[in-house]
Design a protein around this motif. Structure first.
Motif, short mmCIF file in Angstrom:
data_model
loop_
_atom_site.label_atom_id
_atom_site.label_comp_id
_atom_site.label_asym_id
_atom_site.label_seq_id
_atom_site.Cartn_x
_atom_site.Cartn_y
_atom_site.Cartn_z
N CYS A 48 13.88 -2.04 1.97
CA CYS A 48 14.58 -1.21 2.79
C CYS A 48 15.59 -0.35 2.01
N GLY A 49 16.26 0.58 2.81
CA GLY A 49 17.49 1.31 1.88
C GLY A 49 18.74 0.69 2.25
N HIS A 50 19.81 1.54 2.68
CA HIS A 50 21.07 1.09 2.51
C HIS A 50 21.63 0.51 3.99
N TRP A 51 20.99 0.76 5.04
CA TRP A 51 21.45 0.07 6.47
C TRP A 51 20.58 -1.06 6.73
N ILE A 52 20.80 -2.16 5.78
CA ILE A 52 19.90 -3.19 5.70
C ILE A 52 20.02 -4.02 6.93
N GLN A 53 21.01 -4.35 7.73
CA GLN A 53 20.83 -5.24 8.77
C GLN A 53 20.19 -4.30 9.98
N GLN A 54 20.17 -3.20 9.96
CA GLN A 54 19.77 -2.18 11.15
C GLN A 54 18.20 -1.68 10.75
N GLU A 55 17.95 -1.71 9.33
CA GLU A 55 16.42 -1.44 8.91
C GLU A 55 15.63 -2.40 9.25
N LEU A 56 15.79 -3.49 8.78
CA LEU A 56 14.97 -4.75 8.76
C LEU A 56 15.88 -6.11 9.48
N ILE B 180 28.85 -13.71 2.50
CA ILE B 180 27.48 -13.19 2.72
C ILE B 180 27.74 -11.33 2.79
N ASN B 181 27.28 -10.86 1.67
CA ASN B 181 27.42 -9.38 1.44
C ASN B 181 26.21 -8.72 1.54
N LEU B 182 26.23 -7.44 2.27
CA LEU B 182 24.90 -6.66 2.02
C LEU B 182 25.47 -5.31 1.46
N SER B 183 24.44 -4.73 0.45
CA SER B 183 24.49 -3.41 -0.16
C SER B 183 25.38 -3.40 -1.15
N LEU B 184 26.79 -3.71 -0.84
CA LEU B 184 27.83 -3.58 -2.00
C LEU B 184 28.09 -4.64 -2.80
N PRO B 185 27.64 -4.79 -4.04
CA PRO B 185 27.85 -5.96 -4.93
C PRO B 185 29.32 -6.01 -5.29
N TYR B 186 30.00 -7.29 -5.77
CA TYR B 186 31.16 -7.32 -6.25
C TYR B 186 31.42 -6.27 -7.27
N GLN B 187 32.51 -5.68 -6.96
CA GLN B 187 33.06 -4.46 -7.89
C GLN B 187 34.01 -4.98 -8.85
N SER C 203 28.15 -17.82 -2.34
CA SER C 203 27.78 -16.52 -1.83
C SER C 203 26.24 -15.90 -1.69
N LEU C 204 25.96 -15.18 -0.97
CA LEU C 204 24.62 -14.72 -0.99
C LEU C 204 24.77 -13.27 -0.79
N MET C 205 24.11 -12.41 -1.86
CA MET C 205 24.09 -10.99 -1.91
C MET C 205 22.55 -10.51 -1.65
N ILE C 206 22.60 -9.63 -0.36
CA ILE C 206 21.53 -9.17 -0.02
C ILE C 206 21.38 -7.61 -0.43
N HIS C 207 20.40 -7.07 -1.36
CA HIS C 207 20.28 -5.63 -1.46
C HIS C 207 19.10 -4.94 -0.78
N GLY C 208 19.09 -3.92 -0.54
CA GLY C 208 18.14 -3.22 -0.28
C GLY C 208 17.39 -2.46 -1.52
N GLU C 209 15.93 -2.62 -1.55
CA GLU C 209 15.30 -2.29 -2.71
C GLU C 209 15.33 -0.72 -2.92
N ARG C 210 15.42 0.06 -1.80
CA ARG C 210 15.63 1.60 -1.82
C ARG C 210 17.08 2.07 -1.53
N ASP C 211 18.12 1.38 -1.60
CA ASP C 211 19.20 1.40 -1.64
C ASP C 211 19.77 2.40 -2.76
N LEU C 212 20.59 3.42 -2.62
CA LEU C 212 21.20 4.15 -3.88
C LEU C 212 22.23 3.53 -4.63
#
Length: 319
Positions: A289-297, A130-137, A259-268
């Motif tokens: 939300c923005g980048h700090w997903i698990q703290q913002e929402l 389970i990953n938040l913000s950063l997709p597979y590079q 795998s689960l990928m969680i994005h923030g709609e407003r993340d850069l």
């Protein structure tokens, strides 16, 4: 925005992989069902504070390390001791310490980079990703820092950290509270890009933009940690990106894990348009939300993670 810090487990120091990790553990009554939460930069295990009660209630043994370079974990002096072999090796050794063959791994930001890499380098030690913000590079033809330098220039912070070692570290050390206060924000109004290195500009900015994502008491946990360690160890993670590119040269780049990928709609950080090519068994969820997903929402993040894990368990139970 002032409130008392929420309850967070007391840490223990664990010997792993030639270093010590500061580890926060909850839900020991759920032994046998481990989930390991991996923070990003410039964060701390405490960034997962909102997830702990929900995961424990759902039956998980929650293990949250401050990774090397952070908190009271070891901060080796050698830059190469923060390469991806060391960072993933720490997590493997952490599983060994607790007697687990594998675990669900959750990563945010740089922690996501480590979890993706763990699934590549030690696939048998990962049950689900389970990953938040950063997709597979994806590993392209050009080393990562070299590519960023070509595309984004010398002032892009990844490049700057590598080409001007020590410069940003000193600025962040001088302006620790101001930097972290200015960084952990949401709903900042758009502004024109300024010349110079954006992260250093942020550290020196007298007034924050947008709204805080945490209370002053919670922010104080992060500030105290970095005032103790300085920023160099955490930035050394960036200084290994090209080394990691070489270390991953002969590794199968496809992650087969559910795998689960969680994005923030407003993340850069933009979503990846090749994610399912490299992670074929991935589900993608986007939160507002923005980048700090698990703290913002936090509640939405918890609900998303727990619903997905429940679905995975149901799928695995099918004959």
């Amino acid at each position: 925005m002032k409130s008392h810090t929420i309850h967070f487990p007391e840490p223990t120091l664990v010997d792993v992989n030639g270093i010590e990790l500061e580890v926060f553990e909850a839900g020991q009554q759920n032994t046998g069902n481990p989930i390991v939460l991996c923070h990003g930069w410039p964060e701390h295990a405490y960034s997962w504070r909102h997830q702990v009660p929900a995961l424990v209630d759902a039956g998980y043994h929650v293990i949250i390390p401050n990774q090397r370079g952070y908190g009271n974990s070891s901060c080796p002096a050698e830059v190469t001791e923060y390469d991806i072999e060391h960072l993933t090796g720490d997590l493997v050794a952490l599983l060994d310490h607790f007697g687990y063959e594998n675990a669900v791994f959750v990563g945010h930001d740089w922690g996501a980079m480590v979890v993706w890499s763990l699934a590549l380098l030690h696939p048998d030690r990962v049950s689900k990703v389970i990953n938040l913000s950063l997709p597979y590079q994806a590993r392209g033809d050009v080393p990562w820092i070299e590519l960023m330098e070509q595309l984004l220039g010398n002032d892009y912070y990844f490049v700057h950290f590598n080409r001007q070692p020590g410069v940003a570290d000193a600025v962040f050390d001088e302006y620790t509270h101001q930097f972290l206060r200015n960084l952990y924000r949401k709903n900042a109004p758009p502004q024109e890009p300024e010349p110079g290195m954006a992260m250093m500009n942020l550290a020196k900015a007298e007034y924050p933009r947008g709204e805080p994502i945490m209370s002053e008491d919670d922010l104080a946990v992060f500030v105290a940690s970095f005032e103790s360690t300085g920023f160099a160890g955490s930035i050394h993670w960036y200084r290994n990106l090209d080394r990691n590119w070489h270390l991953l040269a002969d590794v199968d780049p496809i992650i087969q894990h559910s795998s689960l990928m969680i994005h923030g709609e407003r993340d850069l950080i933009p979503p990846s348009d090749t994610l399912d090519q490299f992670v074929p068994n991935v589900d993608v969820v986007t939160l507002d939300c923005g980048h700090w997903i698990q703290q913002e929402l936090p509640e939405e993040t918890n609900a998303t993670i727990l619903a997905w894990l429940k679905q995975q368990d149901a799928n695995n139970a099918c004959p």
